[in-house]
Design a protein around this motif. Structure first.
Motif, short mmCIF file in Angstrom:
data_model
loop_
_atom_site.label_atom_id
_atom_site.label_comp_id
_atom_site.label_asym_id
_atom_site.label_seq_id
_atom_site.Cartn_x
_atom_site.Cartn_y
_atom_site.Cartn_z
N ALA A 186 0.83 -1.21 0.00
CA ALA A 186 0.00 0.00 0.00
C ALA A 186 0.87 1.26 0.00
O ALA A 186 0.61 2.21 -0.76
CB ALA A 186 -0.93 -0.01 1.21
N PHE A 187 1.90 1.29 0.82
CA PHE A 187 2.79 2.46 0.86
C PHE A 187 3.52 2.65 -0.46
O PHE A 187 3.67 3.79 -0.94
CB PHE A 187 3.79 2.33 2.01
CG PHE A 187 3.27 2.81 3.34
CD1 PHE A 187 2.93 4.15 3.53
CD2 PHE A 187 3.11 1.94 4.40
CE1 PHE A 187 2.44 4.61 4.74
CE2 PHE A 187 2.62 2.39 5.61
CZ PHE A 187 2.29 3.73 5.78
N VAL A 188 3.98 1.57 -1.05
CA VAL A 188 4.69 1.67 -2.34
C VAL A 188 3.76 2.22 -3.40
O VAL A 188 4.15 3.05 -4.24
CB VAL A 188 5.26 0.29 -2.74
CG1 VAL A 188 5.76 0.32 -4.18
CG2 VAL A 188 6.39 -0.11 -1.79
N GLY A 192 6.17 8.29 -3.96
CA GLY A 192 6.94 9.30 -3.24
C GLY A 192 8.00 8.64 -2.37
O GLY A 192 7.78 7.54 -1.84
N ASN A 193 9.14 9.30 -2.23
CA ASN A 193 10.25 8.70 -1.48
C ASN A 193 9.89 8.35 -0.04
O ASN A 193 10.31 7.32 0.49
CB ASN A 193 11.45 9.65 -1.50
CG ASN A 193 12.21 9.59 -2.81
OD1 ASN A 193 11.84 8.85 -3.72
ND2 ASN A 193 13.27 10.37 -2.91
N GLU A 194 9.12 9.22 0.60
CA GLU A 194 8.75 8.96 1.99
C GLU A 194 7.93 7.68 2.12
O GLU A 194 8.18 6.85 3.01
CB GLU A 194 7.95 10.13 2.55
CG GLU A 194 7.61 9.98 4.03
CD GLU A 194 6.85 11.17 4.60
OE1 GLU A 194 6.36 11.07 5.73
OE2 GLU A 194 6.74 12.20 3.89
N GLU A 197 10.13 4.62 1.42
CA GLU A 197 10.94 4.27 2.59
C GLU A 197 10.11 3.46 3.58
O GLU A 197 10.59 2.48 4.16
CB GLU A 197 11.48 5.53 3.27
CG GLU A 197 12.55 6.27 2.48
CD GLU A 197 13.91 5.61 2.56
OE1 GLU A 197 14.02 4.54 3.20
OE2 GLU A 197 14.86 6.15 1.97
N LYS A 198 8.86 3.88 3.79
CA LYS A 198 7.97 3.14 4.70
C LYS A 198 7.68 1.75 4.14
O LYS A 198 7.67 0.76 4.89
CB LYS A 198 6.67 3.91 4.90
CG LYS A 198 6.83 5.19 5.71
CD LYS A 198 5.50 5.92 5.86
CE LYS A 198 5.65 7.22 6.65
NZ LYS A 198 4.37 7.95 6.77
N GLY A 199 7.42 1.70 2.84
CA GLY A 199 7.17 0.41 2.21
C GLY A 199 8.35 -0.53 2.35
O GLY A 199 8.18 -1.73 2.64
N LEU A 200 9.57 0.01 2.17
CA LEU A 200 10.78 -0.80 2.31
C LEU A 200 10.89 -1.38 3.72
O LEU A 200 11.20 -2.56 3.89
CB LEU A 200 12.00 0.06 2.00
CG LEU A 200 13.38 -0.59 2.19
CD1 LEU A 200 13.52 -1.84 1.32
CD2 LEU A 200 14.49 0.41 1.89
N LYS A 222 10.91 -7.90 -3.01
CA LYS A 222 10.24 -6.60 -3.08
C LYS A 222 11.08 -5.51 -2.42
O LYS A 222 11.16 -4.38 -2.90
CB LYS A 222 8.86 -6.68 -2.42
CG LYS A 222 7.84 -7.47 -3.23
CD LYS A 222 6.45 -7.38 -2.61
CE LYS A 222 5.42 -8.08 -3.48
NZ LYS A 222 4.04 -7.91 -2.97
N ALA A 223 11.71 -5.86 -1.30
CA ALA A 223 12.59 -4.91 -0.62
C ALA A 223 13.74 -4.52 -1.53
O ALA A 223 14.12 -3.34 -1.59
CB ALA A 223 13.11 -5.52 0.68
N GLY A 224 14.30 -5.48 -2.24
CA GLY A 224 15.39 -5.19 -3.18
C GLY A 224 14.96 -4.27 -4.29
O GLY A 224 15.68 -3.33 -4.67
N GLN A 225 13.77 -4.50 -4.81
CA GLN A 225 13.26 -3.65 -5.90
C GLN A 225 13.03 -2.21 -5.42
O GLN A 225 13.38 -1.26 -6.12
CB GLN A 225 11.96 -4.24 -6.45
CG GLN A 225 12.16 -5.52 -7.26
CD GLN A 225 10.85 -6.04 -7.80
OE1 GLN A 225 9.87 -6.17 -7.06
NE2 GLN A 225 10.80 -6.33 -9.09
N VAL A 226 12.46 -2.06 -4.24
CA VAL A 226 12.21 -0.72 -3.71
C VAL A 226 13.54 -0.03 -3.39
O VAL A 226 13.71 1.17 -3.63
CB VAL A 226 11.31 -0.78 -2.46
CG1 VAL A 226 11.19 0.60 -1.81
CG2 VAL A 226 9.93 -1.31 -2.82
N ALA A 227 14.50 -0.81 -2.85
CA ALA A 227 15.81 -0.24 -2.55
C ALA A 227 16.47 0.28 -3.82
O ALA A 227 17.10 1.35 -3.82
CB ALA A 227 16.70 -1.29 -1.88
N LEU A 228 16.30 -0.43 -4.94
CA LEU A 228 16.83 0.05 -6.22
C LEU A 228 16.16 1.36 -6.61
O LEU A 228 16.81 2.28 -7.11
CB LEU A 228 16.61 -1.00 -7.30
CG LEU A 228 17.58 -2.19 -7.32
CD1 LEU A 228 17.16 -3.20 -8.41
CD2 LEU A 228 19.01 -1.72 -7.58
#
Length: 264
Positions: A186-188, A192-194, A197-200, A222-228
């Motif tokens: 949901a956060f992703v 937006g970056n904020e 970050e919450k999604g990560l 998913k964490a890896g994709q968001v981190a990228l």
């Protein structure tokens, strides 16, 4: 006149005067008072004071005991005649909403309408929102929070999804991991970056919540994709390598080499 010793005769040994030690009674003190008697006197006095206090406050004691008994009986009565029937009623009311949700997840068309029915009810039965409101505090209402979050997530109402997911609590590791991962989704989606970050953070928590070959690699990926997306390449590589090392046989593990190669 000579005195002759008779054969076998032995002169008696002189008697040694023995000191006579007078043993004082154990309870006697140096002043001659009885220690044991003092102890019993003290106990008697304490018992007398206690009895006097009990007698003086007898009414209050009875009131306190009666109050405790009433609370205990009241709790048992409430649990048997209020809580249990309420739980059963809530579960029965929610059955139809759960059917709508299951149909929505597997349906190819008209998903939104099914999700809306799950949320708002149909066929004379409550939806998840009414269950949460009417049966607050029950296990059914708690589960309805999770189900409502799922419905909102799939209909694009991401802030509502986050609210309901965060209201849901469970001790089940798998369900908790699913809830944390869905909150991350949901956060992703909010962007937006904020929010990313919450999604990560939620994805990482979800990966740690339950160590298994399905959920853990899914949320690590998913964490890896968001981190990228946040330009955190070292973090992304760390998550991808963990999948490679621990969950290589998972669905994500089968294609993880390509992601690792692209970052090294």
């Amino acid at each position: 006149m000579a005195t002759y010793n008779k054969r076998g005769y032995k002169a008696p040994k002189p008697e040694v005067e023995k000191d006579v030690v007078e043993v004082q009674p154990v309870e006697e003190t140096f002043e001659g008072h009885s220690t044991t008697a003092d102890v019993f006197n003290t106990l008697d006095q304490g018992a007398s004071k206690t009895e006097a206090w009990v007698e003086k406050n007898q009414k209050l004691i009875y009131i306190v005991i009666g109050a405790v008994a009433l609370v205990t009986i009241g709790y048992l009565f409430y649990d048997k005649f209020v809580v249990t029937p309420k739980e059963e009623e809530a579960a029965n009311e929610m059955f139809q909403a759960e059917q709508y949700l299951a149909q929505a997840v597997t349906a190819q068309k008209s998903q939104d309408s099914l999700y809306n029915l799950a949320l708002n009810g149909g066929e004379g039965k409550f939806g998840f929102l009414a269950i949460i409101d009417k049966y607050s505090g029950t296990d059914a209402a708690n589960l309805a929070e999770y189900c409502a979050g799922t419905a909102y997530l799939n209909t694009g109402k991401y802030k509502d999804a986050v609210t309901h997911f965060e209201n849901f609590s469970t001790k089940d590791e798998i369900l908790n991991a699913s809830k944390l991962g869905a909150t991350g989704d949901a956060f992703v989606q909010l962007g937006g970056n904020e929010n990313l970050e919450k999604g990560l953070k939620y994805y990482i928590d979800a990966a740690k919540a339950s160590d298994n070959n399905v959920y853990t690699p899914r949320f690590l990926f998913k964490a890896g994709q968001v981190a990228l997306g946040l330009n955190k390449k070292e973090d992304a590589l760390k998550y991808f390598k963990e999948i490679k090392e621990k969950y290589e046989t998972s669905q994500e593990g089968m294609s993880i080499d390509a992601y690792i190669a692209g970052l090294e």
